[in-house]
Design a protein around this motif. Structure first.
Motif, PDB file in Angstrom:
ATOM      1  N   LEU B 161       0.831  -1.213   0.000  1.00  0.00           N
ATOM      2  CA  LEU B 161       0.000   0.000   0.000  1.00  0.00           C
ATOM      3  C   LEU B 161       0.859   1.254   0.000  1.00  0.00           C
ATOM      4  O   LEU B 161       0.673   2.164  -0.806  1.00  0.00           O
ATOM      5  N   VAL B 162       1.848   1.266   0.897  1.00  0.00           N
ATOM      6  CA  VAL B 162       2.728   2.433   0.974  1.00  0.00           C
ATOM      7  C   VAL B 162       3.477   2.621  -0.338  1.00  0.00           C
ATOM      8  O   VAL B 162       3.590   3.730  -0.865  1.00  0.00           O
ATOM      9  N   GLY B 163       3.958   1.494  -0.867  1.00  0.00           N
ATOM     10  CA  GLY B 163       4.724   1.566  -2.105  1.00  0.00           C
ATOM     11  C   GLY B 163       3.879   2.069  -3.259  1.00  0.00           C
ATOM     12  O   GLY B 163       4.344   2.878  -4.082  1.00  0.00           O
ATOM     13  N   THR B 164       2.632   1.635  -3.326  1.00  0.00           N
ATOM     14  CA  THR B 164       1.768   2.070  -4.413  1.00  0.00           C
ATOM     15  C   THR B 164       1.480   3.562  -4.307  1.00  0.00           C
ATOM     16  O   THR B 164       1.486   4.284  -5.307  1.00  0.00           O
ATOM     17  N   VAL B 165       1.265   4.007  -3.074  1.00  0.00           N
ATOM     18  CA  VAL B 165       1.030   5.433  -2.891  1.00  0.00           C
ATOM     19  C   VAL B 165       2.247   6.228  -3.355  1.00  0.00           C
ATOM     20  O   VAL B 165       2.135   7.251  -4.030  1.00  0.00           O
ATOM     21  N   SER B 166       3.438   5.725  -2.991  1.00  0.00           N
ATOM     22  CA  SER B 166       4.643   6.454  -3.390  1.00  0.00           C
ATOM     23  C   SER B 166       4.781   6.470  -4.903  1.00  0.00           C
ATOM     24  O   SER B 166       5.165   7.481  -5.492  1.00  0.00           O
ATOM     25  N   ALA B 167       4.419   5.360  -5.536  1.00  0.00           N
ATOM     26  CA  ALA B 167       4.468   5.338  -7.001  1.00  0.00           C
ATOM     27  C   ALA B 167       3.469   6.336  -7.573  1.00  0.00           C
ATOM     28  O   ALA B 167       3.751   7.018  -8.572  1.00  0.00           O
ATOM     29  N   ALA B 168       2.316   6.443  -6.913  1.00  0.00           N
ATOM     30  CA  ALA B 168       1.318   7.407  -7.385  1.00  0.00           C
ATOM     31  C   ALA B 168       1.866   8.826  -7.289  1.00  0.00           C
ATOM     32  O   ALA B 168       1.694   9.636  -8.200  1.00  0.00           O
ATOM     33  N   PHE B 169       2.529   9.114  -6.191  1.00  0.00           N
ATOM     34  CA  PHE B 169       3.153  10.438  -6.047  1.00  0.00           C
ATOM     35  C   PHE B 169       4.094  10.705  -7.214  1.00  0.00           C
ATOM     36  O   PHE B 169       4.105  11.780  -7.799  1.00  0.00           O
ATOM     37  N   ILE B 170       4.893   9.693  -7.520  1.00  0.00           N
ATOM     38  CA  ILE B 170       5.900   9.899  -8.558  1.00  0.00           C
ATOM     39  C   ILE B 170       5.236  10.151  -9.897  1.00  0.00           C
ATOM     40  O   ILE B 170       5.581  11.090 -10.630  1.00  0.00           O
ATOM     41  N   VAL B 171       4.254   9.327 -10.227  1.00  0.00           N
ATOM     42  CA  VAL B 171       3.669   9.466 -11.554  1.00  0.00           C
ATOM     43  C   VAL B 171       2.868  10.771 -11.639  1.00  0.00           C
ATOM     44  O   VAL B 171       2.834  11.437 -12.676  1.00  0.00           O
ATOM     45  N   TYR B 172       2.300  11.183 -10.536  1.00  0.00           N
ATOM     46  CA  TYR B 172       1.590  12.465 -10.500  1.00  0.00           C
ATOM     47  C   TYR B 172       2.579  13.607 -10.738  1.00  0.00           C
ATOM     48  O   TYR B 172       2.342  14.522 -11.531  1.00  0.00           O
ATOM     49  N   GLY B 173       3.711  13.508 -10.062  1.00  0.00           N
ATOM     50  CA  GLY B 173       4.741  14.525 -10.257  1.00  0.00           C
ATOM     51  C   GLY B 173       5.225  14.574 -11.685  1.00  0.00           C
ATOM     52  O   GLY B 173       5.401  15.645 -12.276  1.00  0.00           O
ATOM     53  N   ILE B 174       5.421  13.383 -12.268  1.00  0.00           N
ATOM     54  CA  ILE B 174       5.905  13.327 -13.655  1.00  0.00           C
ATOM     55  C   ILE B 174       4.913  14.028 -14.573  1.00  0.00           C
ATOM     56  O   ILE B 174       5.296  14.754 -15.498  1.00  0.00           O
ATOM     57  N   SER B 175       3.616  13.847 -14.297  1.00  0.00           N
ATOM     58  CA  SER B 175       2.623  14.439 -15.189  1.00  0.00           C
ATOM     59  C   SER B 175       2.744  15.961 -15.190  1.00  0.00           C
ATOM     60  O   SER B 175       2.632  16.597 -16.237  1.00  0.00           O
ATOM     61  N   PHE B 176       2.996  16.551 -14.043  1.00  0.00           N
ATOM     62  CA  PHE B 176       3.171  18.009 -14.012  1.00  0.00           C
ATOM     63  C   PHE B 176       4.376  18.435 -14.819  1.00  0.00           C
ATOM     64  O   PHE B 176       4.341  19.397 -15.581  1.00  0.00           O
ATOM     65  N   ILE B 177       5.454  17.699 -14.630  1.00  0.00           N
ATOM     66  CA  ILE B 177       6.687  18.090 -15.313  1.00  0.00           C
ATOM     67  C   ILE B 177       6.515  17.970 -16.816  1.00  0.00           C
ATOM     68  O   ILE B 177       6.916  18.854 -17.581  1.00  0.00           O
ATOM     69  N   TYR B 178       5.851  16.898 -17.223  1.00  0.00           N
ATOM     70  CA  TYR B 178       5.600  16.737 -18.665  1.00  0.00           C
ATOM     71  C   TYR B 178       4.718  17.875 -19.166  1.00  0.00           C
ATOM     72  O   TYR B 178       4.934  18.423 -20.239  1.00  0.00           O
TER      73      TYR B 178
END
Lengths: 518, 473
Positions: B161-178
Motif C-alpha cells: 500500500l505504501v509503495g503504491t502510494v509512493s508510485a502514485a506520487f511519482i507518476v503524478y509529479g511526472i505528469s506536471f513536469i511533462y
C-alpha cells in the motif's frame, strides 16, 4: 639521536603483546602476564630513554617520524614529542607497568582482560605522541572504547547507584550497575569525541582542506570567531575526559566500578589525556580563543577543585573518595593551564604527572584493601595499620602528596599552580585553590585515620588480614618511589615541561598584552 | 559516444536471460528446487557482475533515454554485488516453502534487480517510472513470500500500500513536469526550474516524496520495521541496501547532479536529513528485536547519507556513494549474522545474543565489527564513511548538521553497544556453539573482509567514488 623509531616502539609494543596474548597464549595465565610485562616493560624502557635523551636545550618537537597515510586528505602518521608529551609518555609507562602487576590476580577471562588493557594503552600513547590531529583522534577513540568492555566485564557491581536519566534507562533495560557505569562512561566520552571531531574538521576546512598536521595548522591564524567556537568544542570535548564540572559525573561512577588496573589507568592517565588535549590542541592551535576563554576554563577549574573536594568528603565508599579527589585534582590542572603564566602552566603539567602517579597508587591500594578485606566501606574498617603496615604506609604517603605536603610531588604541583594563579589576570583564583587543598587534607587525613591508624574494628571479618604480597609490592614500590623522587627533585620534570610551556606562552604573550590594554 | 545496443545493455540482457532461465527451471523441476536455482542465480549474477566491468562509460541507447555513465555503472556493480551476497545467504534457507517455490523467489529477485539496473541508468521520466515499478512490485511479492505467516502477509500488504502510494506520487509529479516541459527527458528539468514555473516545483516535490518513501526517509519510513521483521533475513539484507542505493542514485540524478537550480533544494534536504537521523536513532533505542533495531538504525543511516547529499557538491555525492558501499558490507553482514543466530536460536530477540562471544567467538567478533562499522568507529569502513560525509558537509558550511550527526553517532553507539554487551558481557544461556552453514559463513566472511578492508585502506574506494561523482558536475 639514534635511528630507531622510539615513539612507534613505545606506542605499538603493548599492541603487539596484546595480539600475542590473543593468539598465542590461550589458557596459559602466567604466560599472558609475562607477555604483558614484557610489552609494557619495553615501552617503559623506551620512554625512559626518550625522556632522558630529549634535548632540552634545542627543545621543540623531537624524535619525529612521518609516513603519509591518506595523501589526498593530508593525513599522515606523524609522531613527535616535546617535553610535555615526554613526561606524559613516561607517566603512562609507569602506570601501565605498575597496572600489569596490580592486576596479576585477575582470574576471570584474564587473557582478554590483558589484551584490552594493552590495546587501550596503545591508544593513550598514540594521543600523546601524535602531531597529526586526525591520527590523534583515531588513537583517542582506541583509548576510549575498550573501557566499555573492561568495566562491563571485569568491573564490580552493587556499589554504584544509577541516578537521573541514565538511571531510568538502565532500570528499564534491567542491567547491573557496572554495566550502567560502563555505558555512562563510554557515552560521555564518545559524546566528547563528537565535539572534538567537529572541531578538527572545522580547522581542517578552514585551513583549506589539505592538512591535519599540528605544526602546519599552528602556523595559520584562524579567524577569531571560528577560533572562539572551535575552542569551546575542544574544551568540552577533551574537557569531558578531564572531568570538568558539570560533565564529570561519569568519572566517580566509572572509576568506582572499574577493576583496579583500569581505574589506575583511567584516573591516572586517561583524564590527563583530556587536559593534555585542551592544552596541546586547544591552546596550542587557537591562541586568540585561549585568551578569550581563559576566564571560563579557570572558573570551572575552581569549581572542580572545591566541588570535587566537598563531594569526596561526603563519601563513605573508599573508592568514591579517591574518584572524587581526582575530580578535585583535575581542577588544579585546568586552573593552572588557565592562568596562562609560566608557573601556572608548569604547575598544571606537573600536576598531571603527580596526580597520575598518586591516583594510580591510590587505586592500586584500594584494590589491595578490597581484595584482602572485601570491603570499601570506610566506616566499617579500622585499625588496618597494624595488620598491613606496607599498604598503610604507602597510602599515607599518597595521602600526604594529595594534600600537598612538601617533599612529595603533589606539593610542587600545587605550589606552582597557586603561584601562577596569584600572578595571573585573576588573582582571586588562589582562594578556591587553597580552600580546596584545605578540604583535601581534611578528607584524606580522616580516611587514613579511620582505616589504618584509628582504633581496631570489631568486625571479625577484619581480624586477620595479610599485607601486600609478591608482585603487588612491585606496583606499590614503583609508584611510591616516583612520587617521592619527583617531590624531592622537581627539576627532573620542570626542565622538560619548560620546553613545551615557554613556546606556548610566547605565542600568547602579544595577545595577552593586547587584551590587557584594551 | 554511443555503443551498440548489445554492448550497452549487456548486463540487463544477461539478467533478463537469467531470470527467464530460472523461471523455466521452476516450471520443469519439481520438488526441491532450492539448490539448483540458487546456484544458477548466484553464478549468473557473478557473470553479469563481470560483464559490467566491460561496460563503456558514456554508452547510451534510445536517444539518451538509457545512459551508462560512471554513476550508473558504479551503482549497477553495487546492486549486483549486494545481490550475490544475499543469494549466498539464502542458499541454505531452511523453510519448506522456500525449497518448494525457490524459482519464484529468485525470479522475483532478479526482476527487481533488473528494474533497479534500469532505474540507475534512466535519463527519461517514462523509463524512470517503468523501472521504478519493475523494481518495486517484485519486492512486495518477496516480502510476502512466506505466505502462510500472518505477520508476513500483513507486512507485505503494508509495504504494497505504501509503495503504491509512493508510485502514485511519482507518476503524478511526472505528469506536471511533462505538462510544463512537453518532454519526458530528465535533462530538460533544470531549464524548466530555472524559468521558475511553479508547476515544475510541484512536480519535483511530489517525486521527492515518492522517492523518500523508497529510501525510507522519515516520515516515510513506517513500512520499514514491519517489513524487515517479517520477511526472510537474506532478502531483508538486500532490501535494506539495494532499493535504497537505487533510490539515492535517482535522487542524485534528479535533484543534485549538474542542475543549476539545485541550491534551492538545500533546505528541503537539510530538513529531511536532520529529522531522519534524529528519528531513526531515537526510535532504534527501545527495540528488543534485532531486525527492528537494524531497521530503525537503517533509517538513521539514510539520514546520514542525506547529510552528504545536502552538501550538494561533487564531494558530497562521492561520499554518499562511499557510504553506500560501507553500509552495504556493514548492514548485510549484520543481517547475515542475525540469520545465523536466528536459525540456531529460533529467536530474533537481542536476548538471543547473550554470551555469544563465549559460544562462537568468531561469529560474535564479526557481529561486533559490523556494529562498530555501522556505528562509525575507526579502522572499520563505517568510520571513513561518516568522516567523509561530515567533511563534505563541513566544506559546505553545514556545521549544525555535522554536529547533529556526530552527536547522534553516540546515540547509535548506545544501542549497538547494547547488543555488544549481550554478546560480550552477559553470561551465555547454553554453551553449545552456534552452527553456521558454510555458505552463510562465506557471506559473513565476505562482508567482514569488505568492512575491514575498506576500513584499513579506504583510499582506492575514495578515489573511485570521487571520479564517479566529479563526472556529474
Amino acid at each position: 639521536m639514534s635511528g630507531l623509531p622510539f615513539l612507534s616502539i613505545i606506542t605499538w609494543a603493548p599492541f603487539v603483546s596484546a595480539v600475542v596474548i590473543m593468539f598465542c597464549a590461550r589458557h596459559r595465565p602466567l604466560l599472558v602476564r609475562w607477555t604483558a610485562t614484557i610489552g609494557t616493560g619495553i615501552s617503559l624502557l623506551a620512554s625512559l630513554w626518550v625522556y632522558w635523551a630529549y634535548d632540552r636545550v634545542s627543545a621543540g618537537f623531537q624524535f619525529q617520524e612521518t609516513f603519509a597515510l591518506v595523501p589526498s586528505l593530508g593525513i599522515s602518521y606523524f609522531l613527535a614529542l616535546d617535553g610535555m608529551s615526554a613526561l606524559m609518555v613516561l607517566l603512562t609507562s609507569i602506570i601501565i607497568f605498575a597496572g600489569v602487576f596490580a592486576s596479576w590476580t585477575v582470574k576471570q577471562r584474564s587473557q582478554e582482560f590483558y589484551a584490552l588493557l594493552l590495546i587501550l594503552v596503545t591508544g593513550v600513547y598514540g594521543v600523546f605522541v601524535s602531531l597529526d590531529l586526525f591520527v590523534l583522534f583515531l588513537f583517542y577513540e582506541i583509548a576510549v572504547l575498550p573501557m566499555y568492555l573492561l568495566i562491563g566485564i571485569w568491573g564490580s557491581s552493587g556499589e554504584v547507584r544509577p541516578q537521573g536519566i541514565f538511571g531510568r534507562a538502565m532500570g528499564w533495560t534491567g542491567v547491573g550497575t557496572k554495566e550502567y557505569a560502563a555505558m555512562k562512561l563510554t557515552l560521555y566520552l564518545l559524546f566528547g569525541s563528537a565535539f572534538i571531531l567537529v572541531g578538527i574538521l572545522a580547522l581542517f576546512v578552514a585551513a583549506g582542506s589539505r592538512t591535519f598536521s599540528f605544526l602546519e595548522l599552528q602556523s595559520i591564524r584562524f579567524d577569531p570567531s571560528l577560533q572562539s567556537w572551535v575552542f569551546l568544542a575542544f574544551y568540552v570535548g577533551f574537557g569531558i575526559l578531564a572531568a570538568i564540572w558539570p560533565l564529570h559525573t561519569w568519572s566517580p561512577d566509572g572509576h568506582a566500578s572499574a577493576p583496579t588496573a583500569v581505574s589506575m589507568l583511567h584516573a591516572g592517565v586517561l583524564m590527563k589525556l583530556g587536559a593534555y588535549g585542551v592544552v596541546r590542541v586547544g591552546m596550542g592551535l587557537l591562541p586568540e580563543a585561549t585568551v578569550q576563554w581563559a576566564w571560563l576554563v579557570g572558573l570551572i577549574g575552581c569549581i572542580n577543585i572545591v566541588y570535587g573536594a566537598l563531594s569526596a568528603m561526603a563519601q563513605t565508599d573508599l573508592k568514591y573518595v579517591i574518584a572524587y579527589s581526582s575530580v578535585s585534582h583535575m581542577g588544579v590542572v585546568m586552573l593552572g593551564a588557565a592562568t596562562l603564566t609560566e608557573h601556572g602552566l608548569n604547575g598544571s603539567v606537573f600536576q598531571m604527572f603527580a596526580h597520575g602517579i598518586m591516583t594510580g597508587l591510590f587505586f592500586a591500594l584500594v584494590g589491595l584493601v578490597y581484595e584482602k578485606a572485601h570491603s570499601r566501606a570506610i566506616l566499617k574498617m579500622g585499625g588496618f595499620g597494624t595488620m598491613m603496615p606496607g599498604i598503610a604506609t604507602a597510602f599515607t604517603i599518597g595521602g600526604l602528596s594529595s594534600l600537598g605536603l612538601p617533599a612529595t610531588a603533589g606539593f610542587v604541583a600545587e605550589f606552582l599552580t597557586f603561584l601562577g594563579a596569584w600572578s595571573s589576570a585573576h588573582p582571586w583564583w588562589l582562594f578556591p585553590g587553597v580552600f580546596g587543598a584545605f578540604i583535601t587534607s581534611l578528607y584524606v587525613l580522616r580516611v587514613t585515620r579511620y582505616i589504618f591508624w584509628g582504633p581496631k574494628s570489631d568486625d571479625p571479618h577484619f581480624a586477620h588480614l595479610p599485607d601486600a604480597q609478591g608482585t603487588e609490592w612491585a606496583a606499590l614500590g614503583i609508584l611510591v618511589f616516583v612520587l617521592v623522587l619527583f617531590g624531592v627533585a622537581p627539576g627532573l620534570a620542570i626542565g622538560p615541561i619548560d620546553t613545551a610551556t615557554v613556546p606556548l606562552l610566547e605565542r600568547l604573550a602579544p595577545l595577552m598584552s593586547a587584551a590587557r590594554t584594551r | 559516444m554511443t555503443g551498440t545496443l548489445a554492448t550497452t545493455l549487456a548486463p540487463e540482457i544477461g539478467l533478463f536471460v537469467l531470470a527467464v532461465v530460472v523461471l523455466l527451471i521452476g516450471v520443469i523441476q519439481r520438488g526441491d528446487q532450492k539448490r539448483v536455482v540458487g546456484w544458477i542465480t548466484g553464478i549468473g549474477l557473478l557473470g553479469v557482475l563481470g560483464s559490467t566491468l566491460r561496460l563503456v562509460e558514456g554508452g547510451s541507447v534510445g536517444d539518451g533515454m538509457f545512459v551508462n555513465d560512471g554513476l550508473a555503472i558504479f551503482a549497477k556493480q553495487l546492486l549486483l554485488g549486494a545481490g550475490v551476497i544475499s543469494i549466498l545467504g539464502s542458499l541454505t534457507l531452511g523453510h519448506a516453502s522456500f525449497s518448494r517455490r525457490s524459482a519464484e523467489y529468485h525470479f522475483a529477485l532478479l526482476a527487481s534487480l533488473l528494474g533497479m539496473m534500469a532505474l540507475v541508468s534512466a535519463r527519461d521520466l517514462l523509463l524512470f517510472f517503468v523501472a521504478f515499478e519493475l523494481m518495486s512490485i517484485p519486492l512486495y511479492v518477496l516480502t510476502g513470500f512466506l505466505k502462510r505467516d500472518e505477520a508476513t502477509s500483513e507486512a507485505a500488504l503494508k509495504f504494497f500500500l505504501v509503495g503504491t502510494v509512493s508510485a502514485a506520487f511519482i507518476v503524478y509529479g511526472i505528469s506536471f513536469i511533462y505538462g510544463v516541459t512537453g518532454s519526458t527527458a530528465i535533462d530538460t528539468i533544470p531549464r524548466a526550474l530555472a524559468e521558475g514555473q511553479p508547476l515544475t516545483w510541484l512536480g519535483m516535490g511530489l517525486m521527492l516524496v515518492g522517492l523518500a518513501f523508497k529510501i525510507a526517509a522519515f516520515p516515510f519510513h513506517m513500512w520499514v520495521p514491519d517489513v524487515y521483521e517479517a520477511a526472510t533475513t537474506p532478502f531483508v539484507a538486500w532490501l535494506a541496501v539495494a532499493p535504497k542505493a537505487a533510490g539515492f542514485v535517482a535522487i542524485i540524478r534528479l535533484y543534485v547532479a549538474g542542475s543549476s537550480a539545485s541550491d534551492t533544494w538545500l533546505p528541503v534536504i537539510v530538513a529531511l536529513a536532520g529529522v531522519t537521523t534524529v528519528a531513526g536513532n531515537l526510535m532504534a533505542i527501545p527495540q528488543r528485536n534485532i531486525k527492528r533495531l537494524l531497521a530503525y538504525s537503517g533509517v538513521a543511516h539514510i539520514g546520514y547519507m542525506l547529510i552528504g547529499l545536502a552538501a550538494l557538491s561533487d564531494s558530497g555525492v562521492a561520499m554518499v556513494l562511499f557510504y553506500l558501499v560501507a553500509y552495504l558490507f556493514g548492514n548485510m553482514g549484520a543481517f547475515m549474522v542475525v540469520e545465523a543466530v536466528a536459525r540456531s536460536e529460533r529467536s530474533e530477540g537481542i536476548d538471543a545474543y547473550a554470551g555469544l562471544a563465549q559460544r562462537s567467538p568468531l561469529l560474535a567478533l564479526a557481529m561486533l565489527i559490523f556494529l562498530l562499522s555501522l556505528g562509525g568507529i575507526p579502522f572499520v569502513a563505517g568510520f571513513w564513511a561518516k568522516l567523509y560525509l561530515f567533511l563534505a558537509a563541513a566544506e559546505k558550511g553545514l556545521y549544525g548538521l555535522v554536529f547533529l550527526g556526530a552527536v547522534l553517532t553516540v546515540v547509535a553507539l548506545y544501542y549497538y553497544l547494547l547488543v555488544a554487551r549481550r554478546m560480550y558481557i552477559d553470561a551465555p544461556v547454553c554453551s553449545d556453539r552456534v552452527r553456521v552453514p558454510g555458505l552463510l559463513g562465506a557471506a559473513i566472511a565476505t562482508c567482514a573482509a569488505g568492512v575491514v578492508g575498506i576500513g584499513v585502506y579506504p583510499a582506492p574506494w575514495v578515489d573511485l567514488v570521487k571520479r564517479v561523482a566529479s563526472a556529474l558536475f
